[in-house]
Structure formats: C-alpha cells, structure tokens
Design a protein around this motif. Sequence first.
Motif, mmCIF file in Angstrom:
data_model
loop_
_atom_site.group_PDB
_atom_site.id
_atom_site.type_symbol
_atom_site.label_atom_id
_atom_site.label_comp_id
_atom_site.label_asym_id
_atom_site.label_seq_id
_atom_site.Cartn_x
_atom_site.Cartn_y
_atom_site.Cartn_z
ATOM 1 N N PRO A 211 0.748 -0.971 0.156
ATOM 2 C CA PRO A 211 0.136 -0.042 -0.180
ATOM 3 C C PRO A 211 0.663 0.824 -0.304
ATOM 4 N N SER A 212 2.283 1.378 0.782
ATOM 5 C CA SER A 212 2.743 2.539 0.672
ATOM 6 C C SER A 212 2.917 2.861 -0.913
ATOM 7 N N ASP A 238 2.856 7.320 0.877
ATOM 8 C CA ASP A 238 2.215 6.891 2.275
ATOM 9 C C ASP A 238 3.808 6.866 3.339
#
Length: 267
Positions: A211-212, A238
């Motif tokens: 996700p980052s 992120d």
Amino acid sequence: AQSKVRALRALGFLAVFLASLAAAAAAIAPELIDWNSYRAEIEALASTKLHTKVRIEGPIALRLLPEPEFAAQNITVEEPRLSARFAAKSMHMRLGLLSLLAGQFAIEDIALRAPDVRLSWPLSPRIRLPRRPPSPGAPLHMRVTAGRLAIGRLVLTEINAGFLIGGPAGGYTAEGTAEAWGRPFSFAFRVTDVGLDGAAGLTLTLRETGPSGLNARFSGQIATDGSLVGTLRLASTDLSAWVPAPASPFSAEGRFTMAQGLAAADN
C-alpha cells in the motif's frame, strides 16, 4: 531401375535406423553411468573454475536428450577469505550440444532452486568485480526461484528473478521480485562492464507492491571494492508506513555514498 530404387529405399531405411539407434544410445547411455562416482572430479573441476571450494552433497545426473543438461543437488560454495557462503538445493545447467561434442563445457542456461547467499557486513575489500573477457562468448541466462540473500542484517527472501550475463550490451542485468522487512518488492538492476578506471555503472530500482507504493532508484558507480557513489531518489504515497509521521506522500533526492560499511546521503 527398380533394383536401384529398392537399394535407395534400403539405404534410407538403414540411415533412419542408425539415426534412431544413435538417438536411443544418446538418451540411454548417460542414464547407465553412475555420475556420482565422479563426484570428486566434478567438484575439483568446479572448484578450479570458480577459484574456491565447491562441494556437491546430493545426487548428480547428466542427460543428452532432448538437450544436454547437468543437474546436481545440495551444492555449497564457501569462501572464508571473503566471509561469503553460497548454497543451493538444486542446480540445472543447460549445455551447448555442439560444444559438448567438441569436448568443451559451454553453459547456456542455469536454473537455481532455493539458493542461499550470505555475505558479511561491511563487505570484504577483497571482493572484486569480474572484468569482461576480451572475447566474450554467448550470453548466459540464469533463473533463481525461492532464493535468499543476507548481507549483514539485511535479509531478502523469496527471491524469484531472471539474470542475464553478457549479451550485446555486456554487463549484468536482473529483474524479479523479493521480500524485505515483511514487504513484497519488485526490482531491476543493471551493472555495466568494468571500465578502465576499475569502476562499473550501476542502476537499481525498487518498488514496493504494497500500500505505501515506495519507489527507490539509485544511479551511479560501484568501485571494485564495493563502494557506491551516485544519486538516490525515494518516493512514497504514505510516509507513515515507514516512519512515525502523518500519512502523506513524500519524495527525496540527493547524493548517496557508501563505503566500508558506512552510508551517507546529502544535498
């Protein structure tokens, strides 16, 4: 005329029979040889080629059809002077048929299953980049599955990649996937041939598939002692996934150097 036709047919059938017999012999003969009895000779040949100690503890086999292939299991290579160790559960090498018939051992493709490479940190100053031979042969392809690489405390696992050594552009290239810090990554790198100054160009890109969305790219040079100098760029969607900070995107770029186990970034 009919007798000549019958004679030609007979010769044709004989040629096909002999060719089939030769093919069968090529397929069966290697299976009848106990290659394990030549373990010491094979280990000595490999040790001479690699200039280090090679041990093969598992079964050894050779086949000629459908293409020449050498296989060995449980291989270990240790280099105490460099504090390096390499082990693999199995290795398959595809050999060139014409070169094999000529009495030469030309490797065209290598497949390694579960290789485990361990290097101490800092890297030994006696590690040297191999120079490209004056008359390079055909490019060598290598495939790695379920590999592991440990450099000091940095550990990469589940390495699945394809490597190309040589080729029209020379150097070394690789592309694949791995896991680090419990996160999946895709990677690609290229190392050029060593120049007259003893250094080689290095380009490395990493992308986290989580996700980052971390992206890292290094472009610079690697010296023969393993030291690096170049430009490093980092970007992520992120920041909180890596450090205690708000969940916001970030990017950074600057000069990066690493030598004798120490890394520094500036500018």
